[in-house]
Design a protein around this motif. Sequence first.
Motif, PDB file in Angstrom:
ATOM      1  N   ARG A 263     -36.578  18.301  -5.765  1.00 49.26           N
ATOM      2  CA  ARG A 263     -36.436  18.170  -4.315  1.00 49.26           C
ATOM      3  C   ARG A 263     -35.076  17.580  -3.946  1.00 49.26           C
ATOM      4  N   MET A 264     -34.612  16.611  -4.716  1.00 50.20           N
ATOM      5  CA  MET A 264     -33.316  16.009  -4.409  1.00 50.20           C
ATOM      6  C   MET A 264     -32.181  17.026  -4.558  1.00 50.20           C
ATOM      7  N   LEU A 265     -32.312  17.931  -5.509  1.00 53.66           N
ATOM      8  CA  LEU A 265     -31.313  18.991  -5.646  1.00 53.66           C
ATOM      9  C   LEU A 265     -31.328  19.899  -4.421  1.00 53.66           C
ATOM     10  N   GLN A 266     -32.504  20.124  -3.884  1.00 52.24           N
ATOM     11  CA  GLN A 266     -32.617  20.999  -2.714  1.00 52.24           C
ATOM     12  C   GLN A 266     -31.934  20.427  -1.482  1.00 52.24           C
ATOM     13  N   VAL A 267     -31.839  19.111  -1.396  1.00 51.88           N
ATOM     14  CA  VAL A 267     -31.202  18.504  -0.222  1.00 51.88           C
ATOM     15  C   VAL A 267     -29.731  18.151  -0.468  1.00 51.88           C
ATOM     16  N   GLY A 268     -29.174  18.611  -1.600  1.00 54.04           N
ATOM     17  CA  GLY A 268     -27.736  18.495  -1.785  1.00 54.04           C
ATOM     18  C   GLY A 268     -27.257  17.613  -2.907  1.00 54.04           C
ATOM     19  N   MET A 269     -28.151  16.970  -3.639  1.00 54.58           N
ATOM     20  CA  MET A 269     -27.711  16.056  -4.686  1.00 54.58           C
ATOM     21  C   MET A 269     -27.002  16.757  -5.850  1.00 54.58           C
ATOM     22  N   ALA A 270     -27.113  18.077  -5.918  1.00 53.03           N
ATOM     23  CA  ALA A 270     -26.393  18.818  -6.957  1.00 53.03           C
ATOM     24  C   ALA A 270     -24.885  18.661  -6.795  1.00 53.03           C
ATOM     25  N   ARG A 271     -24.459  18.333  -5.590  1.00 53.63           N
ATOM     26  CA  ARG A 271     -23.025  18.170  -5.322  1.00 53.63           C
ATOM     27  C   ARG A 271     -22.504  16.779  -5.680  1.00 53.63           C
ATOM     28  N   LEU A 272     -23.413  15.891  -6.076  1.00 52.67           N
ATOM     29  CA  LEU A 272     -23.037  14.505  -6.337  1.00 52.67           C
ATOM     30  C   LEU A 272     -21.875  14.352  -7.325  1.00 52.67           C
ATOM     31  N   PRO A 273     -21.902  14.991  -8.496  1.00 49.24           N
ATOM     32  CA  PRO A 273     -20.785  14.806  -9.445  1.00 49.24           C
ATOM     33  C   PRO A 273     -19.453  15.282  -8.893  1.00 49.24           C
ATOM     34  N   PHE A 274     -19.487  16.289  -8.029  1.00 50.86           N
ATOM     35  CA  PHE A 274     -18.247  16.824  -7.469  1.00 50.86           C
ATOM     36  C   PHE A 274     -17.693  15.924  -6.378  1.00 50.86           C
ATOM     37  N   ARG A 275     -18.565  15.194  -5.713  1.00 49.86           N
ATOM     38  CA  ARG A 275     -18.126  14.311  -4.635  1.00 49.86           C
ATOM     39  C   ARG A 275     -17.762  12.920  -5.142  1.00 49.86           C
ATOM     40  N   LEU A 276     -18.512  12.418  -6.130  1.00 45.11           N
ATOM     41  CA  LEU A 276     -18.304  11.045  -6.588  1.00 45.11           C
ATOM     42  C   LEU A 276     -17.677  10.956  -7.975  1.00 45.11           C
ATOM     43  N   GLY A 277     -17.759  12.027  -8.742  1.00 49.37           N
ATOM     44  CA  GLY A 277     -17.288  11.992 -10.119  1.00 49.37           C
ATOM     45  C   GLY A 277     -18.456  11.867 -11.076  1.00 49.37           C
ATOM     46  N   LEU A 278     -18.222  12.266 -12.329  1.00 50.15           N
ATOM     47  CA  LEU A 278     -19.307  12.287 -13.312  1.00 50.15           C
ATOM     48  C   LEU A 278     -19.778  10.893 -13.687  1.00 50.15           C
ATOM     49  N   SER A 279     -18.837   9.973 -13.936  1.00 48.61           N
ATOM     50  CA  SER A 279     -19.212   8.631 -14.375  1.00 48.61           C
ATOM     51  C   SER A 279     -20.051   7.900 -13.324  1.00 48.61           C
ATOM     52  N   PRO A 280     -19.629   7.874 -12.047  1.00 48.53           N
ATOM     53  CA  PRO A 280     -20.474   7.231 -11.037  1.00 48.53           C
ATOM     54  C   PRO A 280     -21.839   7.894 -10.896  1.00 48.53           C
ATOM     55  N   THR A 281     -21.877   9.212 -11.044  1.00 47.70           N
ATOM     56  CA  THR A 281     -23.149   9.920 -10.939  1.00 47.70           C
ATOM     57  C   THR A 281     -24.103   9.489 -12.044  1.00 47.70           C
ATOM     58  N   LEU A 282     -23.591   9.403 -13.264  1.00 43.05           N
ATOM     59  CA  LEU A 282     -24.434   8.973 -14.379  1.00 43.05           C
ATOM     60  C   LEU A 282     -24.894   7.528 -14.185  1.00 43.05           C
ATOM     61  N   ARG A 283     -24.009   6.684 -13.669  1.00 42.88           N
ATOM     62  CA  ARG A 283     -24.376   5.289 -13.417  1.00 42.88           C
ATOM     63  C   ARG A 283     -25.473   5.216 -12.357  1.00 42.88           C
ATOM     64  N   LEU A 284     -25.347   6.024 -11.317  1.00 45.59           N
ATOM     65  CA  LEU A 284     -26.363   6.047 -10.268  1.00 45.59           C
ATOM     66  C   LEU A 284     -27.704   6.505 -10.822  1.00 45.59           C
ATOM     67  N   LEU A 285     -27.687   7.542 -11.640  1.00 48.72           N
ATOM     68  CA  LEU A 285     -28.928   8.046 -12.225  1.00 48.72           C
ATOM     69  C   LEU A 285     -29.600   6.987 -13.095  1.00 48.72           C
ATOM     70  N   LYS A 286     -28.794   6.215 -13.813  1.00 53.71           N
ATOM     71  CA  LYS A 286     -29.365   5.124 -14.621  1.00 53.71           C
ATOM     72  C   LYS A 286     -30.006   4.067 -13.730  1.00 53.71           C
ATOM     73  N   SER A 287     -29.367   3.764 -12.613  1.00 55.14           N
ATOM     74  CA  SER A 287     -29.940   2.770 -11.700  1.00 55.14           C
ATOM     75  C   SER A 287     -31.255   3.273 -11.117  1.00 55.14           C
ATOM     76  N   LEU A 288     -31.321   4.566 -10.834  1.00 56.42           N
ATOM     77  CA  LEU A 288     -32.560   5.131 -10.299  1.00 56.42           C
ATOM     78  C   LEU A 288     -33.687   5.096 -11.319  1.00 56.42           C
ATOM     79  N   SER A 289     -33.336   5.204 -12.599  1.00 58.41           N
ATOM     80  CA  SER A 289     -34.374   5.105 -13.632  1.00 58.41           C
ATOM     81  C   SER A 289     -34.932   3.690 -13.698  1.00 58.41           C
ATOM     82  N   VAL A 290     -34.095   2.707 -13.340  1.00 57.25           N
ATOM     83  CA  VAL A 290     -34.572   1.317 -13.283  1.00 57.25           C
ATOM     84  C   VAL A 290     -35.575   1.150 -12.150  1.00 57.25           C
ATOM     85  N   THR A 291     -35.194   1.585 -10.949  1.00 59.44           N
ATOM     86  CA  THR A 291     -36.085   1.390  -9.805  1.00 59.44           C
ATOM     87  C   THR A 291     -37.325   2.277  -9.884  1.00 59.44           C
ATOM     88  N   GLU A 292     -37.220   3.401 -10.588  1.00 58.17           N
ATOM     89  CA  GLU A 292     -38.388   4.268 -10.730  1.00 58.17           C
ATOM     90  C   GLU A 292     -39.522   3.548 -11.455  1.00 58.17           C
TER      91      GLU A 292
END
Length: 199
Positions: free
Chosen positions: A83-112
């Motif tokens: 669902r998150m890809l459907q609302v545009g999150m697929a563009r995240l690495p292109f907008r923020l860069g790969l390293s920040p995207t991976l860091r964000l995904l790790k943080s989301l795994s914590v809160t999950e």
Amino acid sequence: MEPRLLDASQADAASATLGESFFDDPVLQIAAPDERVRREQAAWFMGTLVKYGLKWGEVWANDDASAVAVWVPPNSGEMGPGRMLQVGMARLPFRLGLSPTLRLLKSLSVTEKFHKSVDGPHWYLVAVGVRSGLQGQGLGSTLVDIGTSRADTDELPCYLETGTDSNISYYQKRGFEIVGQEAFDGHTLTGMVRQPAAG
């Protein structure tokens, strides 16, 4: 303020409100540690949550969307990667860069992990924000109350995440309790649950 469901035509205004109010929030700092990048991308990033709310949840706001809350009601389905890809999150690495995207995904795994501690149906407060010049007038509280009062009626809990001490205090005053905390990237991420008030 008389809150109402956001009209899709106001999605950009709502995204700008959340982008401004979350600019210094740890989640956005994790996603975009560079202030210039964060300033450029905050409204887009928060806009994905607005899009999610419009599609699968509820976005509540005042008339000009200067106060906004995204709630996901119970039984609306999992807020998963698809669902998150459907609302545009697929563009995240292109907008923020790969390293920040991976860091964000790790943080989301914590809160999950915190989120999964909530058993059964519940209301999820994804985000609430108010434009800086309007804060302290009770607009945010009104939008929080929309979900908590309906959860009370349904006799269901509410869940949220935060990364700031001031938010923890704010939500504790509204009946939320900490269900998990973990340090990540210089911040403390916190999950909170509010049990339904006794009728």
